[in-house]
Design a protein around this motif. Sequence first.
Motif, PDB file in Angstrom:
ATOM      1  N   ILE A   1       0.854  -1.179   0.000  1.00  0.00           N
ATOM      2  CA  ILE A   1       0.000   0.000   0.000  1.00  0.00           C
ATOM      3  C   ILE A   1       0.892   1.232   0.000  1.00  0.00           C
ATOM      4  O   ILE A   1       1.777   1.373   0.832  1.00  0.00           O
ATOM      5  CB  ILE A   1      -0.929  -0.019   1.218  1.00  0.00           C
ATOM      6  N   THR A   2       0.649   2.124  -0.949  1.00  0.00           N
ATOM      7  CA  THR A   2       1.446   3.342  -1.064  1.00  0.00           C
ATOM      8  C   THR A   2       0.815   4.462  -0.251  1.00  0.00           C
ATOM      9  O   THR A   2      -0.338   4.357   0.193  1.00  0.00           O
ATOM     10  CB  THR A   2       1.548   3.765  -2.530  1.00  0.00           C
ATOM     11  N   ALA A   3       1.573   5.515  -0.102  1.00  0.00           N
ATOM     12  CA  ALA A   3       1.060   6.679   0.626  1.00  0.00           C
ATOM     13  C   ALA A   3      -0.120   7.304  -0.112  1.00  0.00           C
ATOM     14  O   ALA A   3      -1.070   7.784   0.507  1.00  0.00           O
ATOM     15  CB  ALA A   3       2.169   7.699   0.830  1.00  0.00           C
ATOM     16  N   LEU A   4      -0.072   7.256  -1.438  1.00  0.00           N
ATOM     17  CA  LEU A   4      -1.172   7.818  -2.221  1.00  0.00           C
ATOM     18  C   LEU A   4      -2.464   7.042  -2.006  1.00  0.00           C
ATOM     19  O   LEU A   4      -3.531   7.630  -1.820  1.00  0.00           O
ATOM     20  CB  LEU A   4      -0.811   7.830  -3.709  1.00  0.00           C
ATOM     21  N   SER A   5      -2.379   5.712  -1.980  1.00  0.00           N
ATOM     22  CA  SER A   5      -3.593   4.928  -1.759  1.00  0.00           C
ATOM     23  C   SER A   5      -4.121   5.127  -0.344  1.00  0.00           C
ATOM     24  O   SER A   5      -5.330   5.137  -0.127  1.00  0.00           O
ATOM     25  CB  SER A   5      -3.352   3.448  -2.054  1.00  0.00           C
ATOM     26  N   ALA A   6      -3.222   5.313   0.619  1.00  0.00           N
ATOM     27  CA  ALA A   6      -3.668   5.582   1.982  1.00  0.00           C
ATOM     28  C   ALA A   6      -4.353   6.939   2.070  1.00  0.00           C
ATOM     29  O   ALA A   6      -5.377   7.088   2.741  1.00  0.00           O
ATOM     30  CB  ALA A   6      -2.483   5.517   2.947  1.00  0.00           C
ATOM     31  N   ALA A   7      -3.803   7.932   1.370  1.00  0.00           N
ATOM     32  CA  ALA A   7      -4.422   9.259   1.371  1.00  0.00           C
ATOM     33  C   ALA A   7      -5.792   9.211   0.702  1.00  0.00           C
ATOM     34  O   ALA A   7      -6.746   9.839   1.181  1.00  0.00           O
ATOM     35  CB  ALA A   7      -3.515  10.257   0.664  1.00  0.00           C
ATOM     36  N   ASN A   8      -5.896   8.451  -0.383  1.00  0.00           N
ATOM     37  CA  ASN A   8      -7.194   8.307  -1.044  1.00  0.00           C
ATOM     38  C   ASN A   8      -8.188   7.592  -0.146  1.00  0.00           C
ATOM     39  O   ASN A   8      -9.366   7.957  -0.093  1.00  0.00           O
ATOM     40  CB  ASN A   8      -7.042   7.553  -2.366  1.00  0.00           C
ATOM     41  N   ALA A   9      -7.730   6.574   0.575  1.00  0.00           N
ATOM     42  CA  ALA A   9      -8.608   5.855   1.493  1.00  0.00           C
ATOM     43  C   ALA A   9      -9.087   6.778   2.611  1.00  0.00           C
ATOM     44  O   ALA A   9     -10.263   6.739   2.999  1.00  0.00           O
ATOM     45  CB  ALA A   9      -7.885   4.645   2.073  1.00  0.00           C
ATOM     46  N   TYR A  10      -8.191   7.623   3.104  1.00  0.00           N
ATOM     47  CA  TYR A  10      -8.557   8.568   4.159  1.00  0.00           C
ATOM     48  C   TYR A  10      -9.584   9.577   3.637  1.00  0.00           C
ATOM     49  O   TYR A  10     -10.563   9.880   4.324  1.00  0.00           O
ATOM     50  CB  TYR A  10      -7.311   9.280   4.678  1.00  0.00           C
ATOM     51  N   ALA A  11      -9.373  10.061   2.409  1.00  0.00           N
ATOM     52  CA  ALA A  11     -10.318  11.007   1.825  1.00  0.00           C
ATOM     53  C   ALA A  11     -11.686  10.355   1.623  1.00  0.00           C
ATOM     54  O   ALA A  11     -12.715  10.979   1.881  1.00  0.00           O
ATOM     55  CB  ALA A  11      -9.778  11.539   0.504  1.00  0.00           C
ATOM     56  N   ASN A  12     -11.695   9.093   1.189  1.00  0.00           N
ATOM     57  CA  ASN A  12     -12.963   8.378   1.019  1.00  0.00           C
ATOM     58  C   ASN A  12     -13.660   8.172   2.352  1.00  0.00           C
ATOM     59  O   ASN A  12     -14.884   8.257   2.438  1.00  0.00           O
ATOM     60  CB  ASN A  12     -12.735   7.037   0.326  1.00  0.00           C
ATOM     61  N   ALA A  13     -12.881   7.896   3.401  1.00  0.00           N
ATOM     62  CA  ALA A  13     -13.477   7.723   4.725  1.00  0.00           C
ATOM     63  C   ALA A  13     -14.078   9.034   5.214  1.00  0.00           C
ATOM     64  O   ALA A  13     -15.147   9.046   5.829  1.00  0.00           O
ATOM     65  CB  ALA A  13     -12.434   7.206   5.707  1.00  0.00           C
ATOM     66  N   GLN A  14     -13.399  10.150   4.938  1.00  0.00           N
ATOM     67  CA  GLN A  14     -13.939  11.444   5.335  1.00  0.00           C
ATOM     68  C   GLN A  14     -15.226  11.756   4.585  1.00  0.00           C
ATOM     69  O   GLN A  14     -16.171  12.291   5.161  1.00  0.00           O
ATOM     70  CB  GLN A  14     -12.918  12.554   5.100  1.00  0.00           C
ATOM     71  N   LYS A  15     -15.253  11.430   3.290  1.00  0.00           N
ATOM     72  CA  LYS A  15     -16.471  11.660   2.518  1.00  0.00           C
ATOM     73  C   LYS A  15     -17.612  10.812   3.052  1.00  0.00           C
ATOM     74  O   LYS A  15     -18.758  11.240   3.068  1.00  0.00           O
ATOM     75  CB  LYS A  15     -16.241  11.328   1.052  1.00  0.00           C
ATOM     76  N   ALA A  16     -17.292   9.600   3.511  1.00  0.00           N
ATOM     77  CA  ALA A  16     -18.318   8.693   4.011  1.00  0.00           C
ATOM     78  C   ALA A  16     -18.981   9.221   5.275  1.00  0.00           C
ATOM     79  O   ALA A  16     -20.162   8.983   5.503  1.00  0.00           O
ATOM     80  CB  ALA A  16     -17.733   7.308   4.273  1.00  0.00           C
ATOM     81  N   ILE A  17     -18.224   9.951   6.092  1.00  0.00           N
ATOM     82  CA  ILE A  17     -18.826  10.480   7.319  1.00  0.00           C
ATOM     83  C   ILE A  17     -19.320  11.907   7.158  1.00  0.00           C
ATOM     84  O   ILE A  17     -19.824  12.500   8.094  1.00  0.00           O
ATOM     85  CB  ILE A  17     -17.858  10.390   8.515  1.00  0.00           C
ATOM     86  N   GLY A  18     -19.154  12.465   5.944  1.00  0.00           N
ATOM     87  CA  GLY A  18     -19.724  13.774   5.682  1.00  0.00           C
ATOM     88  C   GLY A  18     -18.795  14.945   5.905  1.00  0.00           C
ATOM     89  O   GLY A  18     -19.241  16.075   5.976  1.00  0.00           O
ATOM     90  N   VAL A  19     -17.495  14.730   5.991  1.00  0.00           N
ATOM     91  CA  VAL A  19     -16.532  15.800   6.159  1.00  0.00           C
ATOM     92  C   VAL A  19     -15.919  16.079   4.800  1.00  0.00           C
ATOM     93  O   VAL A  19     -15.503  15.165   4.100  1.00  0.00           O
ATOM     94  CB  VAL A  19     -15.420  15.401   7.157  1.00  0.00           C
ATOM     95  N   ASP A  20     -15.866  17.349   4.398  1.00  0.00           N
ATOM     96  CA  ASP A  20     -15.256  17.703   3.123  1.00  0.00           C
ATOM     97  C   ASP A  20     -13.742  17.705   3.302  1.00  0.00           C
ATOM     98  O   ASP A  20     -13.208  18.524   4.044  1.00  0.00           O
ATOM     99  CB  ASP A  20     -15.741  19.083   2.684  1.00  0.00           C
ATOM    100  N   PRO A  21     -12.998  16.779   2.638  1.00  0.00           N
ATOM    101  CA  PRO A  21     -11.561  16.702   2.828  1.00  0.00           C
ATOM    102  C   PRO A  21     -10.833  17.952   2.365  1.00  0.00           C
ATOM    103  O   PRO A  21      -9.731  18.217   2.798  1.00  0.00           O
ATOM    104  CB  PRO A  21     -11.139  15.483   2.014  1.00  0.00           C
ATOM    105  N   GLY A  22     -11.424  18.747   1.512  1.00  0.00           N
ATOM    106  CA  GLY A  22     -10.774  19.960   1.047  1.00  0.00           C
ATOM    107  C   GLY A  22     -10.818  21.089   2.058  1.00  0.00           C
ATOM    108  O   GLY A  22     -10.163  22.097   1.896  1.00  0.00           O
ATOM    109  N   LEU A  23     -11.563  20.953   3.121  1.00  0.00           N
ATOM    110  CA  LEU A  23     -11.698  22.009   4.113  1.00  0.00           C
ATOM    111  C   LEU A  23     -10.823  21.797   5.331  1.00  0.00           C
ATOM    112  O   LEU A  23     -11.049  22.393   6.365  1.00  0.00           O
ATOM    113  CB  LEU A  23     -13.164  22.135   4.550  1.00  0.00           C
ATOM    114  N   GLY A  24      -9.834  20.944   5.263  1.00  0.00           N
ATOM    115  CA  GLY A  24      -8.967  20.713   6.395  1.00  0.00           C
ATOM    116  C   GLY A  24      -9.380  19.514   7.204  1.00  0.00           C
ATOM    117  O   GLY A  24      -8.619  19.023   8.003  1.00  0.00           O
ATOM    118  N   GLY A  25     -10.570  19.028   7.050  1.00  0.00           N
ATOM    119  CA  GLY A  25     -10.987  17.780   7.654  1.00  0.00           C
ATOM    120  C   GLY A  25     -11.409  17.827   9.090  1.00  0.00           C
ATOM    121  O   GLY A  25     -12.117  16.959   9.544  1.00  0.00           O
TER     122      GLY A  25
END
Length: 104
Positions: A2-26
């Motif tokens: 697992i690369t850092a990019l895939s981990a970052a994408n997974a984190y962004a997807n998890a944030q989207k799933a709970i309703g947090v906009d990842p572009g706003l600082g999270g």
Amino acid sequence: MITALSAANAYANAQKAIGVDPGLGGGQDVASGGGFGEILKSAMTDAMKASKHAESQMAAQVQGKAELVDVVTSISAAQSSLETVLAVRDQVIGAYQEIMRMPI
């Protein structure tokens, strides 16, 4: 692996799933019950639900009550959920190891 990019994408997807906009600082929803622990709990719950759904789809297909494409789709969803959890786990372990190497 697992690369850092895939981990970052997974984190962004998890944030989207709970309703947090990842572009706003999270971190804006921490006061309303969110936070890193809740994200982990949500990811684990989603992975378990996806796994159980895949198992039920496999059993239904064996009984002739489900289509093969539904089984493959549910297995793929369970696999991606598990990969997300593993990516987050690997990054947490890596961060812990980095902290332990820091001089006091």
